[in-house]
Enzyme design. Structure first.
Site, PDB file in Angstrom:
ATOM      1  N   GLU A 111      -2.735  -8.607   8.697  1.00  0.00           N
ATOM      2  CA  GLU A 111      -2.668  -9.792   7.841  1.00  0.00           C
ATOM      3  C   GLU A 111      -3.173 -10.992   8.629  1.00  0.00           C
ATOM      4  OE1 GLU A 111       0.481  -9.193   4.523  1.00  0.00           O
ATOM      5  OE2 GLU A 111       1.463 -10.097   6.244  1.00  0.00           O
ATOM      6  N   SER A 167      -3.988 -12.922   0.616  1.00  0.00           N
ATOM      7  CA  SER A 167      -4.692 -13.300  -0.625  1.00  0.00           C
ATOM      8  C   SER A 167      -5.377 -12.117  -1.299  1.00  0.00           C
ATOM      9  CB  SER A 167      -5.690 -14.436  -0.360  1.00  0.00           C
ATOM     10  OG  SER A 167      -5.001 -15.593   0.070  1.00  0.00           O
TER      11      SER A 167
HETATM   12  P1  13P Z   1      -0.406 -13.513   0.026  1.00  0.00           P
HETATM   13  O1  13P Z   1      -0.812 -12.260  -0.717  1.00  0.00           O
HETATM   14  O2  13P Z   1       0.399 -14.445  -0.806  1.00  0.00           O
HETATM   15  O3  13P Z   1      -1.567 -14.147   0.726  1.00  0.00           O
HETATM   16  O4  13P Z   1       0.610 -13.021   1.189  1.00  0.00           O
HETATM   17  C1  13P Z   1       0.273 -11.947   1.977  1.00  0.00           C
HETATM   18  C2  13P Z   1       1.449 -11.587   2.799  1.00  0.00           C
HETATM   19  O5  13P Z   1       1.852 -12.329   3.676  1.00  0.00           O
HETATM   20  C3  13P Z   1       2.137 -10.320   2.503  1.00  0.00           C
HETATM   21  O6  13P Z   1       3.059  -9.991   3.486  1.00  0.00           O
END
Ligand code: 13P
Length: 251
Positions: A168, A214
């Site tokens: 991530e 995202s």
């Molecule tokens: P978003 O999908 O809101 O960007 O968050 C990703 C996330 O941190 C999942 O653990």
């Protein structure tokens, strides 16, 4: 073959009533998802029991967003692995960048938590990822490589084989900016390569590596088509049942 997973990290969102309604909507829509995709939802601790009741017997597994680095005792405010496992969780998210950034979680602490999670029968979803400055400085491979080595290389091969990794990039979380499929694939391949060097190719080929940041219905298909991307860890879009299901249908 490694497992395909689409996991929803609800973070600190929804009331219990809203969470129960969301879980019900997911159970109703689950049949549209390919049979080989494991769905997981990780609601807040307060929701685990009622949400767990809603998804019992469905294709959706339950996860927690964190666990303590002790199994019981005088640790005010903490929730231990046996408590989480005892209410039906099979997974626990560990090392999320929000925990690292806001709560000072270090690799050493994460090793403790992962070991306890595994001993307690939970599968950790271990998160790694660089921030924007690190990406702009071209240090993303170094940063992610260190995060992987400092934690997963402390485990035995058997322990590591039970972990799911989630890449991530911090700059993509909640920003609407997704890593391109190319950017994500190259880091996923790198992570798998690091795991192969230490644990062997067979083990690394079997490990599920998720992309998070995202991820939404409009970009999931392209991301999931990449050879080393085995699914997603979804934040914002996991709070809307149609979006979460649409992402899981992208396979
Ligand atoms: P978003 O999908 O809101 O960007 O968050 C990703 C996330 O941190 C999942 O653990």
């Amino acid at each position: 073959m490694r497992k395909k997973i689409v996991a929803g990290n609800w973070k600190m969102n929804t009331t219990v009533a809203e969470g129960v309604a969301l879980a019900k909507a997911l159970v109703e829509a689950q049949n549209g998802v390919p049979a080989d995709v494991q769905l997981i939802i990780a609601p807040p601790f307060t929701h685990l029991v009622p949400v767990g009741e809603i998804i019992r017997g469905s294709r959706i597994a339950l996860g927690a967003q964190n666990c303590a680095n002790h199994t019981s005792g005088a640790y005010t405010g903490e929730v231990a692995v046996p408590m989480i496992a005892g209410v039906g969780c099979q997974y626990v998210i560990l090392g999320h960048s929000e925990r690292r950034q806001y709560y000072g979680e270090t690799s050493a602490l994460l090793v403790e938590k992962i070991r306890l999670a595994l001993e307690g029968g939970l599968r950790p979803i271990f998160c790694v990822g660089e921030n924007l400055d690190q990406r702009n400085a071209g240090r993303h491979f170094d940063v992610v490589g260190s995060q992987v080595r400092e934690v997963l290389f402390e485990l035995t091969a058997e322990e590591a084989s039970k972990c799911v990794v989630a890449y991530e990039p911090v700059w993509a979380i909640g920003t609407g900016v997704t890593a391109t499929a190319e950017q994500a694939q190259e880091i996923h391949a790198f992570i798998r390569g690091e795991l192969a060097k230490h644990f062997g190719k067979a083990l690394s080929d079997d490990m599920t590596i998720l992309y998070g940041g995202s991820c939404k219905p409009s970009n999931a298909k392209e991301l999931f088509a990449c050879p080393d991307i085995d699914g997603g860890l979804i934040g914002g879009a996991a709070l809307k049942a149609p979006d979460f299901i649409a992402i899981a249908q992208s396979y």
